[in-house]
Design a protein around this motif. Sequence first.
Motif, short mmCIF file in Angstrom:
data_model
loop_
_atom_site.label_atom_id
_atom_site.label_comp_id
_atom_site.label_asym_id
_atom_site.label_seq_id
_atom_site.Cartn_x
_atom_site.Cartn_y
_atom_site.Cartn_z
N ILE A 99 -15.65 12.64 4.25
CA ILE A 99 -16.80 12.33 5.10
C ILE A 99 -16.58 11.08 5.93
O ILE A 99 -17.12 10.96 7.04
CB ILE A 99 -18.10 12.19 4.25
CG1 ILE A 99 -19.35 12.13 5.14
CG2 ILE A 99 -18.02 11.00 3.33
CD1 ILE A 99 -19.60 13.34 5.98
N VAL A 102 -15.54 11.70 9.48
CA VAL A 102 -16.56 12.43 10.23
C VAL A 102 -17.55 11.47 10.87
O VAL A 102 -18.05 11.71 11.97
CB VAL A 102 -17.29 13.44 9.31
CG1 VAL A 102 -18.48 14.07 10.02
CG2 VAL A 102 -16.32 14.52 8.83
N GLY A 236 -21.13 15.69 12.17
CA GLY A 236 -20.45 16.97 12.29
C GLY A 236 -20.58 17.62 13.64
O GLY A 236 -20.03 18.70 13.88
N SER A 254 -26.85 17.32 5.50
CA SER A 254 -25.58 18.03 5.62
C SER A 254 -25.75 19.54 5.74
O SER A 254 -24.78 20.28 5.67
CB SER A 254 -24.69 17.72 4.40
OG SER A 254 -25.32 18.13 3.21
N TYR A 257 -24.93 20.83 10.89
CA TYR A 257 -23.57 20.96 11.39
C TYR A 257 -22.52 20.84 10.28
O TYR A 257 -21.37 21.24 10.48
CB TYR A 257 -23.32 19.92 12.48
CG TYR A 257 -24.18 20.15 13.70
CD1 TYR A 257 -23.83 21.08 14.68
CD2 TYR A 257 -25.38 19.45 13.87
CE1 TYR A 257 -24.63 21.30 15.78
CE2 TYR A 257 -26.19 19.66 14.97
CZ TYR A 257 -25.81 20.59 15.93
OH TYR A 257 -26.62 20.81 17.02
N LEU A 258 -22.91 20.31 9.12
CA LEU A 258 -21.96 20.22 8.01
C LEU A 258 -21.99 21.45 7.10
O LEU A 258 -21.26 21.50 6.11
CB LEU A 258 -22.22 18.95 7.19
CG LEU A 258 -21.90 17.63 7.88
CD1 LEU A 258 -22.03 16.47 6.90
CD2 LEU A 258 -20.52 17.63 8.52
N SER A 260 -23.60 22.93 4.67
CA SER A 260 -23.52 22.74 3.22
C SER A 260 -24.64 23.41 2.44
O SER A 260 -24.73 23.23 1.22
CB SER A 260 -23.50 21.24 2.91
OG SER A 260 -22.40 20.61 3.53
N VAL A 327 -20.89 20.76 -0.18
CA VAL A 327 -20.52 19.86 0.91
C VAL A 327 -19.00 19.80 1.05
O VAL A 327 -18.45 19.85 2.16
CB VAL A 327 -21.09 18.45 0.68
CG1 VAL A 327 -20.67 17.51 1.80
CG2 VAL A 327 -22.61 18.49 0.58
N SER A 330 -17.27 22.65 2.97
CA SER A 330 -17.38 22.56 4.43
C SER A 330 -16.52 21.43 4.99
O SER A 330 -15.84 21.61 6.00
CB SER A 330 -18.84 22.36 4.83
OG SER A 330 -18.95 22.24 6.24
N LEU A 331 -16.54 20.27 4.34
CA LEU A 331 -15.76 19.14 4.84
C LEU A 331 -14.27 19.45 4.85
O LEU A 331 -13.54 18.95 5.70
CB LEU A 331 -16.05 17.90 4.00
CG LEU A 331 -17.44 17.29 4.13
CD1 LEU A 331 -17.60 16.10 3.18
CD2 LEU A 331 -17.72 16.86 5.56
N PHE A 334 -13.49 21.04 8.14
CA PHE A 334 -13.39 20.05 9.21
C PHE A 334 -12.02 19.39 9.20
O PHE A 334 -11.40 19.18 10.26
CB PHE A 334 -14.49 18.99 9.07
CG PHE A 334 -15.81 19.40 9.63
CD1 PHE A 334 -16.14 19.12 10.95
CD2 PHE A 334 -16.74 20.07 8.84
CE1 PHE A 334 -17.37 19.49 11.48
CE2 PHE A 334 -17.97 20.45 9.36
CZ PHE A 334 -18.29 20.17 10.68
#
Length: 462
Positions: A99, A102, A236, A254, A257-258, A260, A327, A330-331, A334
């Motif tokens: 994170i 980000v 995000g 989150s 756009y994250l 989660s 979370v 998803s991260l 990214f």
Amino acid sequence: MTDITLEKALQLDSKYPTYKDKFEIPTFKSLGIKNDEKESIYLCGNSLGLMPKSTRKALNDELDAWGARAVESHFNHPGEATEGKTSWVDIDLPLLPLIAPVVGAKENEVAVLGSLTNNLNALLIHFYKPEGKRTKILFEKQAFPSDYYAFLNIVKLFGYDESHLIQLSVAPGETYLNTEDILKAVDDNVDEIALVCFPGIQYYTGQLFKIKEITHYIKSKSSQIRVGWDLAHAVGNVPLSLHDWDVDFAAWCSYKYLNSGPGAIAGIFVNEKFTINNSKQNFSPRLAGWWGNNSADRFKMLEEFDPINSALSYRQSNPSVIDIVSVKASLEIFKQVGGVETLREKSIQLTQLLQDILTSSKYYLPQSETDSSKFGFKILTPLNPEERGAQLSLLFQPHYDDKSKNVMERVNQYLHDQAIICDERRPDVIRFAPIPLYNTFKETFDATNKLIEALDIIAKDL
């Protein structure tokens, strides 16, 4: 149809990759529209992001751990040796290096915890320090209601009333706040402001605030003013550099756009200057709990607060394992795709394609149009792509109280019948958010032309 051709959309798709294969995409059938497995066009990630396919396994792994070892998974996760899983006592720590980039922070400046408004309230308790005539909070008039409730109640908790809130309104004839108006408000109230908190991106209009410029300006005027940001719609979505911009604090959710999950665990940024010297004898009071305490002594159950030298010191309780791994799933995406900076280039092109089609339509009305009886739509969002995130907000007119006649309601229903999922904000706004992770240029092209098609149908009834 428009002057923007399908060929152009396909050319852009050949240039910018899509990662939609990493996500679960709703279909006509799953949405209950008709018995067809054709994928929807999902343009609502600004409200709730799609589910990464990897999330299901991440959740099941923790359920298996719970079933297999129960409480012992806190210190002896069954997947730790073979799959690199983290025992629950430290389940959130692997998220810090994910994170931090980000939001443009150091790892010691971020923590994953709570929910957006809970975290904002906890940060306000810590950073709002009224003294003398410096008692006021500066924010926007059109802030998301939760933020207003938080600001109102924090001043009341300190014994003040609503007059200690400075709310900035959009100027007449404009659709979003000008940075110059924000800076002027700082100048006009510089000796009375204790705290400033604006959104990174305004939820209704999609305006991207000039976080760096505003923060630096405020700091140049007074070192006593604390500057925070609500990044619900920015994290995000757009590149952030909170540490380099010298932001004091920030909070975000989150689930947008994250990607989660609904109501997912949120996060905070606290500039390291406020935590680096934490010790038993030296710390600023905050809402506290045992998970913010020195981990080496946490289970000794000592009646002694020894806050961690990082944003982790703002944790109060152990985080939900299920939320944390959602979370993380998803991260990790990214990280795999090159981060928000890489996605931002595609995002700008997506909203520009959307804008080009819309502004070439005969139904487009300029932001300066004052006749609300004219049929069509305005774009409330800044037309400069550098001043917005992955969203264009359209205001449809004229307005009718009867939902069956109202233009926005009819457009939204027509789009939904085509499995084009957007976000309506009554009475008259639809927010369109093409997301660079899982939306394509062809989808954006098709959805926008369906919008124009809907207006063609409605226009025949006028």
